[in-house]
Design an enzyme around this catalytic site. Structure first.
Site, PDB file in Angstrom:
ATOM      1  N   GLU A   1       2.976 -44.524 -19.258  1.00  0.00           N
ATOM      2  CA  GLU A   1       2.558 -45.700 -20.012  1.00  0.00           C
ATOM      3  C   GLU A   1       3.762 -46.519 -20.491  1.00  0.00           C
ATOM      4  O   GLU A   1       3.733 -47.736 -20.468  1.00  0.00           O
ATOM      5  CB  GLU A   1       1.675 -45.307 -21.212  1.00  0.00           C
ATOM      6  CG  GLU A   1       0.300 -44.811 -20.832  1.00  0.00           C
ATOM      7  CD  GLU A   1      -0.518 -45.846 -20.045  1.00  0.00           C
ATOM      8  OE1 GLU A   1      -0.275 -47.053 -20.181  1.00  0.00           O
ATOM      9  OE2 GLU A   1      -1.401 -45.427 -19.277  1.00  0.00           O
TER      10      GLU A   1
ATOM     11  N   TYR B   1      -2.280 -49.888 -27.896  1.00  0.00           N
ATOM     12  CA  TYR B   1      -2.698 -49.637 -26.517  1.00  0.00           C
ATOM     13  C   TYR B   1      -2.226 -48.242 -26.063  1.00  0.00           C
ATOM     14  O   TYR B   1      -3.014 -47.442 -25.553  1.00  0.00           O
ATOM     15  CB  TYR B   1      -2.167 -50.728 -25.559  1.00  0.00           C
ATOM     16  CG  TYR B   1      -2.291 -50.241 -24.146  1.00  0.00           C
ATOM     17  CD1 TYR B   1      -3.526 -50.235 -23.510  1.00  0.00           C
ATOM     18  CD2 TYR B   1      -1.193 -49.672 -23.483  1.00  0.00           C
ATOM     19  CE1 TYR B   1      -3.678 -49.691 -22.251  1.00  0.00           C
ATOM     20  CE2 TYR B   1      -1.328 -49.131 -22.225  1.00  0.00           C
ATOM     21  CZ  TYR B   1      -2.578 -49.143 -21.613  1.00  0.00           C
ATOM     22  OH  TYR B   1      -2.725 -48.585 -20.378  1.00  0.00           O
TER      23      TYR B   1
ATOM     24  N   ASP C   1      -6.210 -53.759 -22.961  1.00  0.00           N
ATOM     25  CA  ASP C   1      -5.063 -54.449 -22.376  1.00  0.00           C
ATOM     26  C   ASP C   1      -5.592 -55.718 -21.694  1.00  0.00           C
ATOM     27  O   ASP C   1      -6.780 -56.034 -21.791  1.00  0.00           O
ATOM     28  CB  ASP C   1      -4.303 -53.529 -21.395  1.00  0.00           C
ATOM     29  CG  ASP C   1      -5.062 -53.285 -20.092  1.00  0.00           C
ATOM     30  OD1 ASP C   1      -6.277 -53.615 -20.035  1.00  0.00           O
ATOM     31  OD2 ASP C   1      -4.456 -52.787 -19.139  1.00  0.00           O
TER      32      ASP C   1
END
Ligand code: SF4
Length: 347
Positions: A38, A121, A139
């Protein structure tokens, strides 16, 4: 009969089971690998990110291996990805987790949010992908799919937009949170793309607002940030012996010659989450306020600290009693804040 939301969730998951790309971080529940992927994928395309992800897990197979690395080694491996702050925060978090949390990631969204470099997020991605927590990821892909399917015209760059979309996204997350969250993002990346979404062969076509009204090009709504500059102010309000430290603004900026507090300007809302200083004792912080000027939208949070004998307070601050402060010229947002503070804290 199924609701529009139920159809959405069911079809998105079914689509994903057939169409998902095989990516290594999807084949694991290891939060360290998911976190690495990520962080690498922020601002980076999947194809490029993949190479870096592989290099990182080969070089540092465990969180402890990463924590033991030097900053220059990590930076060398990071070369070409840019935004070096990501690598810096990553290393700081790895070291923190190894020193204070037995090398383990916290398992909840709330706890993950407290870690350096992990915003809403990323916290939601780790909590749901690794631990299946029912928390929505939000997102650009998710905003687009939701705005088009449900027909939502609220500006996704506004606070109201974030709130509205977050509530909707959260209401949709089923018990298979991990699979669903990955599915909706993949659907946005491959099917409901920004330009030329593949509506002809879309399983959501029948219930999709944008398809019915041919509004794909107008959704989601994003009002240009160029027209409206957003700024993020973290004010440090120093207290000592019934006095508060203020300063006169001298810079060529808004509120010239008015009085405010020590100001740290930040880069985003998530940086107003918390603040630390070695110079004093934390007392409390306010909510985040939004203050609208003609071309600027300012998000402000006040952090109150008690100064100690040894605190090094910036030299441009001066101490004032509550009485004196009433007579100083101040921006309206500070006047209002001090008034509310006076009521709630009995100052
Ligand atoms: S029909 Fe088109 S706009 Fe609607 S969800 Fe599918 S791809 Fe997106």
């Amino acid at each position: 009969m199924q609701t529009k939301s139920e159809i959405f969730v069911e079809k998105i998951i079914a689509w994903y089971q057939v169409n998902q790309r095989k990516l290594p971080w999807r084949a694991t529940k290891n939060p360290y690998y998911i976190w690495l992927s990520e962080i690498i994928l922020q601002q980076t395309r999947v194809k490029q990110g993949l190479r870096y992800y592989q290099k990182f897990i080969e070089t540092y197979p465990t969180l402890q291996d990463l924590a033991n690395a030097s900053e220059s080694e990590v930076f060398r491996l990071w070369q070409g990805l840019g935004y070096y702050n990501r690598a810096k925060n990553m290393l700081a978090t790895a070291r923190y987790l190894c020193e204070h949390c037995e090398g383990k990631f916290p398992q909840t969204y709330k706890e993950l949010l407290t870690l350096k470099g992990i915003g809403k997020y990323t916290a939601a991605a780790i909590a749901s992908f690794a631990f299946n927590e029912q928390v929505a990821v939000l997102d650009g892909n998710v905003y687009r799919v939701l705005a088009r399917y449900f027909g939502i015209y609220t500006d996704i760059a506004s606070l109201q937009g974030e709130k509205e979309f977050r509530e909707l996204a959260q209401s949709l997350v089923p018990t298979q949170a991990s699979e669903y969250n990955q599915a909706i993002m993949e659907f946005g990346a491959l099917q409901c793309t920004p330009q030329k979404p593949n509506c002809m062969f879309c399983p959501l076509q029948e219930n999709c607002f944008a398809f019915a009204y041919q509004e794909q090009a107008n959704l989601p709504v994003k009002i240009s940030k160029l027209q409206m500059k957003e700024r993020f102010f973290a004010y440090i309000v120093w207290h000592k012996d019934d006095k508060i430290a203020m300063k006169k603004r001298s810079e060529k900026d808004i509120w010239e010659n008015l009085y405010d507090f020590e100001l740290q300007e930040k880069n985003g809302l998530e940086e107003l989450h918390s603040i630390s200083t070695n110079e004093g004792t934390f007392l409390f912080h306010s909510d985040i306020f939004k203050h609208q000027l003609t071309h600027q939208r300012i998000f402000i949070r006040f952090f109150h600290f008690e100064a100690t004998e040894n605190s090094k307070i910036p030299h441009n601050l001066t101490w004032h009693t509550w009485e004196e402060i009433q007579h100083l010229p101040k921006p309206i947002v500070i006047v209002n804040y001090l008034q509310s503070l006076q009521k709630t804290k009995n100052l």
